[in-house]
Design a protein around this motif. Structure first.
Motif, mmCIF file in Angstrom:
data_model
loop_
_atom_site.group_PDB
_atom_site.id
_atom_site.type_symbol
_atom_site.label_atom_id
_atom_site.label_comp_id
_atom_site.label_asym_id
_atom_site.label_seq_id
_atom_site.Cartn_x
_atom_site.Cartn_y
_atom_site.Cartn_z
ATOM 1 N N GLU A 58 16.252 -22.443 -125.912
ATOM 2 C CA GLU A 58 15.571 -23.434 -125.080
ATOM 3 C C GLU A 58 14.262 -23.927 -125.678
ATOM 4 N N SER A 59 13.871 -23.426 -126.847
ATOM 5 C CA SER A 59 12.521 -23.807 -127.297
ATOM 6 C C SER A 59 12.565 -24.788 -128.457
ATOM 7 N N THR A 262 6.135 -16.460 -113.914
ATOM 8 C CA THR A 262 5.703 -17.317 -115.018
ATOM 9 C C THR A 262 6.486 -17.061 -116.296
ATOM 10 N N SER A 263 6.654 -15.800 -116.618
ATOM 11 C CA SER A 263 7.265 -15.480 -117.894
ATOM 12 C C SER A 263 8.780 -15.355 -117.790
ATOM 13 N N GLU A 264 9.331 -15.810 -116.679
ATOM 14 C CA GLU A 264 10.787 -15.802 -116.527
ATOM 15 C C GLU A 264 11.323 -17.210 -116.313
ATOM 16 N N ARG A 265 10.432 -18.182 -116.394
ATOM 17 C CA ARG A 265 10.852 -19.547 -116.078
ATOM 18 C C ARG A 265 11.582 -20.176 -117.253
ATOM 19 N N ASN A 266 12.437 -21.133 -116.911
ATOM 20 C CA ASN A 266 13.119 -21.929 -117.918
ATOM 21 C C ASN A 266 12.081 -22.508 -118.885
ATOM 22 N N VAL A 267 12.312 -22.376 -120.186
ATOM 23 C CA VAL A 267 11.301 -22.787 -121.153
ATOM 24 C C VAL A 267 11.112 -24.309 -121.161
ATOM 25 N N GLN A 270 8.789 -24.744 -118.436
ATOM 26 C CA GLN A 270 7.466 -24.281 -118.834
ATOM 27 C C GLN A 270 6.781 -25.314 -119.720
ATOM 28 N N PHE A 271 7.567 -25.855 -120.669
ATOM 29 C CA PHE A 271 6.985 -26.816 -121.594
ATOM 30 C C PHE A 271 6.522 -28.072 -120.862
ATOM 31 N N GLN A 273 5.261 -28.300 -118.148
ATOM 32 C CA GLN A 273 4.016 -28.033 -117.417
ATOM 33 C C GLN A 273 2.811 -27.939 -118.338
ATOM 34 N N THR A 274 3.024 -27.881 -119.638
ATOM 35 C CA THR A 274 1.877 -27.737 -120.534
ATOM 36 C C THR A 274 1.277 -29.082 -120.858
ATOM 37 N N PHE A 276 1.345 -30.503 -123.540
ATOM 38 C CA PHE A 276 2.222 -31.279 -124.409
ATOM 39 C C PHE A 276 3.430 -31.841 -123.658
ATOM 40 N N ASP B 530 -2.804 -28.156 -116.634
ATOM 41 C CA ASP B 530 -2.193 -27.418 -117.736
ATOM 42 C C ASP B 530 -2.073 -25.932 -117.419
ATOM 43 N N ILE B 705 7.582 -22.735 -127.079
ATOM 44 C CA ILE B 705 7.382 -23.905 -127.920
ATOM 45 C C ILE B 705 5.926 -24.027 -128.284
ATOM 46 N N THR B 709 3.905 -21.286 -123.152
ATOM 47 C CA THR B 709 5.330 -21.154 -122.876
ATOM 48 C C THR B 709 5.850 -19.863 -123.493
ATOM 49 N N GLU B 711 8.783 -16.253 -122.885
ATOM 50 C CA GLU B 711 9.386 -15.268 -121.985
ATOM 51 C C GLU B 711 8.891 -13.875 -122.376
ATOM 52 N N GLN B 715 12.500 -9.004 -117.337
ATOM 53 C CA GLN B 715 13.036 -10.131 -116.588
ATOM 54 C C GLN B 715 13.676 -9.591 -115.313
#
Lengths: 473, 1087
Positions: A58-59, A262-267, A270-271, A273-274, A276, B530, B705, B709, B711, B715
């Motif tokens: 996904e990245s 936060t660290s389990e979300r679809n990348v 996540q992207f 939301q940044t 970029f 952000d 990325i 971002t 993981e 999980q």
């Protein structure tokens, strides 16, 4: 007398303190890191492997494929736009290359496999082997020749021929299928995809075999696989896909797990939301195509533009009015969306393509329409090259955000994309072509003398992998 | 009765000062008199009777008095009495005692060469200046006071050759980075060892952002706030002197911790004699020393088109309204309002400092008591840019018996900082401030209708937009609504004993402790963008606990009058325990308070502890031959818990020779003193802890990325681990610097000048690198190994000239010059290793350390051939380095990285001058850094945003290689073609380096000349001062700090350091906060 007493006292004091004790340097928390474990169970490592795999799919690689395949477009002058315009170097995907082999990648998968084999837990072993096949197979798709047989065994492993890697992946998947039919507790609820269901994994393994067969079909057609013909490859793909994922509901799809944390979300989410995130918008080619087809998946993939429709951006045309450009913000762009990696849709479309290419258009049409029905599209008709185009176009739409879109394009040149041109700001390095691969990571090139210099990579086969003998227009 | 400010203090402290020693059986003798130099009385001179261990210091009128208890004095006895003061030659008199008062005056001669001065050389050893085998660089309390710096590290700027000090920025409390004779390590922060009164002082730095692994991907020092360096907890007014031990030859006595040099700090202590009071009150006005060059002619937009900024227009959705993000809109109509983004966030900051010192003592007991209040409100508007420090210190000693003295030295510091985020960070002030279009008013930062956070990319937030991305946060929202805090409580000190077992044998013991607790808060408010989306709270705690035990015994021996010396043996045990615990909470439940408990979700806590134990034994032997040849040899053996099991202990030798050759050739009028010195030493840098372990990690980010971002292995509530990226190394050794140093010290023209010249050559081997390893081969990306070898060699020169020295007036000048050249000799097989935290600074074999390996344009003879046919053709007849210009008239990016810049200065120097006329003193210090390139990413980004002043001439036709536009040779089909330089170059072209990765357009020369210090002091000590104020003298000082910088650098200031004291390399500028200049007014009342 008194004076010598003083000296004696001083000497005695020194002697007492100077008698050092060794544990002072080696006691608890001194020579071993008190903060992190030094061993890990296969259950814990398996969580890391899954998270890593989901992330890999996904990245950066998928993001770049999305832009190169004009499903997305990069804006904003920063790295997203640069990647989109083919401005890449050996640093661009160095992290992604490393992650194939490092923690969460091959090194941890091998530990899981060793532990599962010793347990013995045949099902756990089979699932781990599927992850290994996906990670290694994808790496061969992207980089071509990669270290595999010597991986993790020597400080500077040699590159394996890409076709040999695909052969190894096929063998690995075959073993996985056998193992999944064996005994063992399996990963159980630690399997975030199927909850430890070996039958579903077995179907996935068959679909993956079909996928990786197709990756060699162009090479077979060009005579690079010895006596093996394209027709034989297609026949193998049909045989495997027939045993592949067959549940139109999607319950049999190999899709990521994502949670709300936060660290389990679809990348992809996540992207978005940044800072970029705004640099990535819809690709004009993709949106126009879907508009033409009145494709029901549009609101899944993209957000409406400012005037309530769907539009995309295109490097060759230049930045469009932002009012008519959609964000990559459809209903799929949610934290918990389970990004699909290997699916029923892909399996059906593999069957459709392989049957079409081996002269069975009727069967091909059945599979195409089965997939279209699942996607909410009406049935279609056609034959020969036109049907082939329909199949590959549907696959292009169905596999949105999947790295496999690039693999399909490189061997079929479908859909007919116009590469971003140097005149319109694309990198001058690739001669008005969509790049056929990535550079090896700078970390690996710096440490492994088997990796050719970037300029040598560029000069070899038009910067395309071994399985891609023919350039697209 | 007249009011006296000190009356009350006398009442309370007089009792302490008057504490009797031992009851006297016989008549006491009072020894008193006056100490003068050039006819002028000298205050603070020390008069001592060594045989009795008694002494006193003189008042400002030069008078002293020593009371010798009757039990210890007998009439007719002759005593040796010595008067000395720093800067004067010690004078010895034989005094015959008689009952009552004995008068003895001293007239001291100046001692510009510092001969006979006691020099602290570390680990309990001392020597005299002329016996030193290595170069001496010392900084006295006066020089520290004149610097007007509250951070003792910053006060060392410009004070010694090859001691480079860089302040992170002008933020109150910002850290300063010190580098002695070049960088010699890549481990930790590469700072020298700080030792205060014999006890190591923690000088670590920690960025609050480093608690937040998710958003910062391990590079927290490039965003968030500035950091503090913990040595700044010291009150500079407490410092008596600083000795800078440069290099391994000087510092070898500290073994495995001295690789980067040692800073030895001695704090002030009380002296026998009348109780002294000193109250210093200082106020300082600070402002930005250089405003950012921004354009004000073109407004928001792109391609010359302005966005629709009305409600619901282009600029209310930062997600799609990218036309609003830039200032490439149309020219602003004359008279239309523009806003001064370069100045609007700054105001005049101020500092208020009060420091009270009381010291004194009698023949057996001395004490020193001080308290300081320091308050700094920084130059950024609002009240969130502050730093306060309150310190108290007590230092006392008491002679329990004639041969046993015990002492204690305790200080407490309460340090609080409030900072503004900056750097590579959309929640930081600089990014949004400098990118704001000139026609957008950042004020009010809350929308007048709904009172919500408005920004130039989201100009009309509606009621549903409390939590919504704003693109970049409004700078005033950042300034006023964020909270970034550090609160430190620190206890530092020691207890010590000195036992004189015999005339020739002295045993010293010091037990020191350093405990600090640092509580951090970083709170982004609820409407942030952000990574702070929805608000974010970081709460963290750092606890640092250190105990140091140092025992040494020194024996003096005297073979004959021409052969004597000392032997010192000692042991050192040191334990350092560093604990950190941090929590990140995301999405505020309600707008306040900034507590992790008021958030919806939390990251994995940052929870780590390091414990380091050292055990060292040392010995030092000195031999003085014919009072002209001074030999020193020392050896230390260190063990450390950080060394690999195979290499638990290491030896560090040193040896030096100093020869006063003027004792042989005789003193000449033009050369009164001459010394040759040669020294060799080895010193080390211990590895970072736990590089010897391979571990599995639960909190690492396994993919992603970009920043923010990725993981974690855990999980769905199921615990996960991944193997760490660093392979454990089981046989690490300390890094080892072998340094040879030689030089000459001369006193010239009847001491009107002195000159010192030093050459050194230091080879640092076994440098620990996180060496890249083949990921495919090993499953790791890095492994620590003693892989690299660096070399630093250089020349240091200092010259002090005193052309005029009379009783009433004097003038002196000092010049310092230092040059260091580093070279990476080997990297254990790798060609280069990345050491930067933002751009690609590298250690590369054959290059200076820290050079920038970046992307440039294709240049003839530099770029690879065979890639572009037109390039190969054009370069066939073009000079080396010619810039290739393709048919479009623009240069072409070379995709092969190459060495583009060197951040290391070519040389550094300073010029100091002082002038005095009677009670008036004028002094100044100019600090020079010549060369050293900076990657100015701020400029590159502002080009892209169209706010930089360079973009004001947009559309101008320029020709590469001509007319001041990339002057130099060019070649290629487009050479000589004029092209329009505007948006197509600055925004969508190759210019904006941070976004394109093309570094070359952003490289600038970072050399500067800084007027660091100017001060004018007038001392009022007329009798009316005593009569009216009750004090003996008042010093009135007007001073300036960093008043002017001469530089070609176009950013805020060439003295900038994104990573501060955390960074091993300098030369990176990316939206760091500016520097300040100060005007300081100080009154000091002495009694």
């Amino acid at each position: 007398m008194k004076r010598s007493l003083h000296i004696a006292l001083a000497a005695a004091g020194l002697a007492v303190v100077l008698t050092a004790c060794n544990p002072f340097l080696t006691g608890e928390g001194l020579s071993n890191d008190p903060n992190n474990p030094t061993t890990a169970t296969r259950q814990a490592l398996f969580m890391g492997v899954q998270a890593t795999t989901f992330g890999q799919q996904e990245s950066s690689v998928a993001l770049t494929v999305c832009m190169w395949m004009q499903q997305c477009t990069g804006n904003g002058g920063r790295f997203v736009e640069q990647f989109g315009k083919y401005v890449i170097d050996e640093g661009s995907f160095s992290f992604d290359f490393n992650s194939v082999y490092t923690g969460g990648g091959l090194t941890d998968i091998r530990k899981i496999e060793a532990s599962a084999a010793a347990a013995p837990d045949s099902i756990f072993l089979g699932v781990a082997q599927i992850y290994e096949a996906l990670i290694i197979g994808t790496a061969a798709d992207v980089w071509g020749d990669i270290p595999y047989t010597q991986a993790l065994t020597t400080s500077q492993p040699a590159l394996d021929n890409q076709f040999a890697v695909y052969d190894s992946v096929q063998a690995l998947l075959s073993r996985a299928i056998v193992n999944l039919a064996g005994a063992g507790a399996g990963p159980g609820d630690r399997d975030l995809v199927f909850g430890g269901d070996p039958a579903k994994w077995s179907a996935v393994a068959h679909t993956m075999k079909a996928r990786f067969f197709l990756h060699t079909v162009e090479g077979a057609g060009a005579g690079l696989l010895g006596a093996r013909t394209a027709a034989q490859v297609y026949a193998d793909a049909i045989a495997q896909a027939t045993l592949g994922i067959s549940d139109p509901s999607g319950a049999g799809d190999f899709a990521a797990f994502h949670g709300q944390a936060t660290s389990e979300r679809n990348v992809w989410f996540q992207f978005s939301q940044t800072t970029f995130g705004i640099d990535l918008v819809a690709g004009k080619f993709m949106v126009d195509l879907m508009n033409t087809r009145s494709d029901p998946r549009l609101p899944q993939y993209f957000g409406q533009d400012a005037v309530g429709g769907y539009g995309g951006d295109d490097v060759n045309i230049g930045p469009l009015n932002s009012d008519s450009v959609s964000a990559v913000d459809g209903s799929r762009n949610s934290p918990q969306f389970r990004q699909p990696f290997v699916t029923y849709a892909e399996n059906e479309l593999i069957l459709a393509e392989a049957n079409n290419q081996t002269g069975n258009d009727a069967v091909a049409l059945t599979h195409l329409n089965a997939e279209r029905a699942a996607a909410g599209l009406g049935a279609t008709a056609g034959a020969g090259a036109a049907l082939f185009d329909s199949i590959m176009t549907e696959k292009y739409v169905a596999m949105f955000q999947n790295i496999e879109v690039w693999n399909d394009y490189r061997r079929t040149c479908l859909p007919a994309l116009t590469p971003y041109l140097i005149a319109n700001g694309a990198s001058p390095v690739f001669n008005d072509k969509i790049p056929g691969r990535f550079y090896y990571g700078s970390n690996e090139r710096n440490t492994n003398s088997n990796i050719p210099a970037p300029s040598a990579q560029l000069a070899a086969n038009g910067f395309r992998n071994r399985n891609d003998p023919n350039a697209c227009p | 009765m007249r009011f006296s400010v000190f009356s009350l203090l006398f009442l309370t402290t007089g009792a302490v000062a008057a504490l009797p020693g031992r009851a006297a059986a016989q008549e006491p003798v009072t020894l008193s008199g006056r100490v003068t130099a050039g006819g002028q009385p000298i205050g603070y001179a020390e008069v001592v009777v060594p045989s009795l261990g008694l002494g006193a210091s003189t008042r400002d009128d030069g008078r002293y008095a020593i009371v010798i208890p009757g039990a210890r004095a007998s009439a007719g006895q002759t005593l040796t009495v010595i008067a000395r003061r720093l800067g004067y030659k010690p004078t010895t008199m034989q005094v015959a005692l008689h009952a009552g008062v004995v008068e003895q005056d001293f007239a001291l001669a100046p001692n510009p060469l510092q001969l006979g001065e006691i020099v602290v050389t570390g680990a309990g050893t001392v020597t005299e200046a002329q016996k030193l085998g290595s170069v001496r660089n010392s900084v006295d309390s006066g020089a520290i006071a004149r610097s007007n710096e509250s951070n003792v590290v910053q006060a060392l700027a410009g004070k010694a050759p090859n001691v480079e000090v860089t302040q992170q920025s002008g933020d109150p409390g910002a850290s300063s980075y010190i580098r002695i004779r070049g960088t010699r390590t890549l481990s930790g922060n590469g700072q020298p060892l700080f030792v205060v009164d014999g006890v190591p002082l923690d000088n670590s730095s920690f960025s609050t952002s480093n608690f937040n692994l998710n958003d910062d991907l391990g590079s927290g020092q490039t965003d968030g706030t500035v950091t503090e360096n913990r040595a700044s907890d010291l009150n500079p007014n407490d410092i008596e002197s600083v000795e800078i031990l440069k290099g391994a030859a000087a510092g070898a006595i500290y073994g495995a911790r001295a690789g980067q040099g040692v800073i030895l700090i001695t704090t002030k202590s009380g002296h026998a004699g009348p109780t002294r009071f000193s109250l210093k009150s200082s106020v300082s006005f600070d402002d930005i020393n250089h405003t950012y060059p921004l354009q004000t002619k073109f407004g928001e937009g792109r391609g010359g088109v302005a966005p629709d900024t009305t409600l619901g227009g282009d600029c209310d959705d930062p997600g799609s309204g990218s036309i609003c993000s830039r200032s490439w809109g149309p020219a602003l109509a004359p008279g239309s309002p523009v806003y001064d983004h370069a100045n609007e966030a700054y105001t005049t900051g101020h500092i208020v400092e009060n420091d009270l010192t009381i010291s004194g003592g009698n023949d057996r007991t001395t004490f020193y008591l001080s308290g300081e209040q320091y308050y700094n409100n920084g130059i950024i508007v609002g009240n969130n840019d502050q730093y306060t420090r309150n310190t108290v210190r007590f230092r006392g000693s008491h002679r329990l018996a004639d041969n046993l003295k015990v002492g204690a030295n305790l200080s407490y510091a309460d340090t609080r900082g409030s900072f503004i985020q900056r750097g590579n960070n959309v929640n930081g002030i600089q990014l949004s401030l400098l990118r704001s279009p000139p026609n957008f008013n950042n004020l009010p930062y809350l929308d007048p209708t709904y009172h919500l956070h408005r920004t130039y990319r989201f100009q009309h937030p509606g009621p549903g937009d409390i939590v919504a991305d704003r693109g970049f946060d409004n700078p005033f929202y950042i300034i006023n609504e964020q909270q970034n805090r550090s609160k430190v409580g620190r206890v530092f000190g020691n207890i010590n004993a000195e036992y004189t077992a015999a005339d020739w044998l002295k045993v010293s013991y010091t037990l020191g402790a350093d405990y600090s607790n640092d509580e951090r808060l970083e709170g982004c408010p609820i409407s942030s963008s952000d990574v702070c989306f929805g608000g974010r709270v970081i709460e963290g705690k750092l606890v640092n606990y250190q105990i140091d035990h140092n025992l040494s015994a020194t024996a003096n021996y005297h073979l004959n009058d021409n052969m004597k010396g000392t032997l010192t043996l000692g042991q050192n045990l040191n334990s350092r325990n560093f604990r950190q615990l941090g929590n990140v909470g995301r999405t505020l439940i309600t707008a306040t308070p900034f507590k992790v408990s008021n958030t919806v979700s939390r990251d994995i806590p940052s929870d780590a502890q390091t414990i380091i134990h050292n055990e060292g034994y040392f010995g030092q032997y000195t031999l003085d031959v014919y009072d002209q040849l001074y030999l020193t040899a020392a050896l230390r053996n260190d063990g450390s818990s950080t060394f690999g099991a195979q290499n638990r202990r290491s030896w560090f030798p040193k040896g030096s020779l100093a020869w006063t050759f003027t004792k042989v050739i005789g003193e000449r009028p033009w050369m009164t003193f001459g010394k040759l010195r040669v020294a060799y030493g080895e010193a080390g840098q211990e590895p970072q802890p736990y590089l010897t372990s391979t571990t599995f990690l639960s909190n690492t980010i396994v993919s992603g990325i970009s920043q923010g971002t990725g993981e974690t292995p855990t999980q769905a509530g199921l615990g996960g681990l991944v193997q760490g990226g660093i392979k454990g190394a089981d046989s690490l050794r300390p890094e080892r610097t072998k340094e040879f140093e030689t030089g000459v010290d001369l006193g010239l023209f009847r001491d009107k000048a002195d000159l010192s010249l030093t050459y050194y050559n230091a080879k640092t081997q076994d440098v620990i690198l996180l060496t890249p390893v083949s990921a495919a081969g090993t499953g790791f990306t890095l492994q620590a190994s003693n892989a690299a070898t660096f070399r630093n060699r250089g020349i240091e020169f200092s010259l002090n000239v005193r052309p005029l020295q009379r009783a009433d007036y004097g003038w002196d000048l000092g010049f310092q010059w230092g040059q260091n050249r580093s070279r990476v000799l080997s990297l254990g097989g790798a060609t280069f290793v990345s050491i930067g935290d933002f751009v690609q600074n590298v250690a590369e074999v054959g290059q200076e350390l820290g050079v920038l390996r970046g992307i440039g344009f294709m240049r003839c003879g530099i770029s690879a051939t065979g890639v572009l046919a037109a390039f190969d053709a054009a370069c066939a007849s073009a000079p080396h380095g010619a810039l290739f210009i393709d048919a479009s008239g623009f240069p072409v990016v070379d995709n092969d990285p190459r060495i583009l810049a060197n951040p290391n200065p070519r040389w550094t120097g300073s010029v100091r001058s002082g002038f005095r006329y009677k009670k008036l003193q004028l002094s100044g210090l100019i600090d020079i850094r010549h060369g050293g390139q900076i990657w100015n990413g701020t400029k590159g980004a502002l080009w892209s945003y169209g706010t930089h002043i360079d973009t004001e001439t947009r559309g101008t036709m320029r020709t590469f290689g001509q007319g001041g536009w990339w002057d130099g040779a060019v070649a290629g089909p487009g050479a000589g073609t004029a092209v329009a330089i505007g948006e197509s170059w600055y925004r969508t072209g190759d210019a904006p380096c941070p976004f394109t990765g093309v570094d070359e357009p952003c490289i600038e020369n970072g050399g500067f000349v800084k007027l660091r210090e100017v001060s004018l002091t007038y001392t009022v000590d007329a009798p009316w001062v005593m009569r009216t104020l009750g004090v003996s003298s008042v010093d009135i000082r007007v001073a300036g700090r960093n008043l002017h910088t001469w530089t070609k650098y176009t950013g805020y200031d060439p003295e900038t350091s994104l990573g501060g004291a955390l960074a091993p390399v300098t030369g990176v500028d990316y939206f760091n906060n500016p520097q300040t200049r100060s005007f300081v007014f100080t009154f000091t009342f002495n009694r």
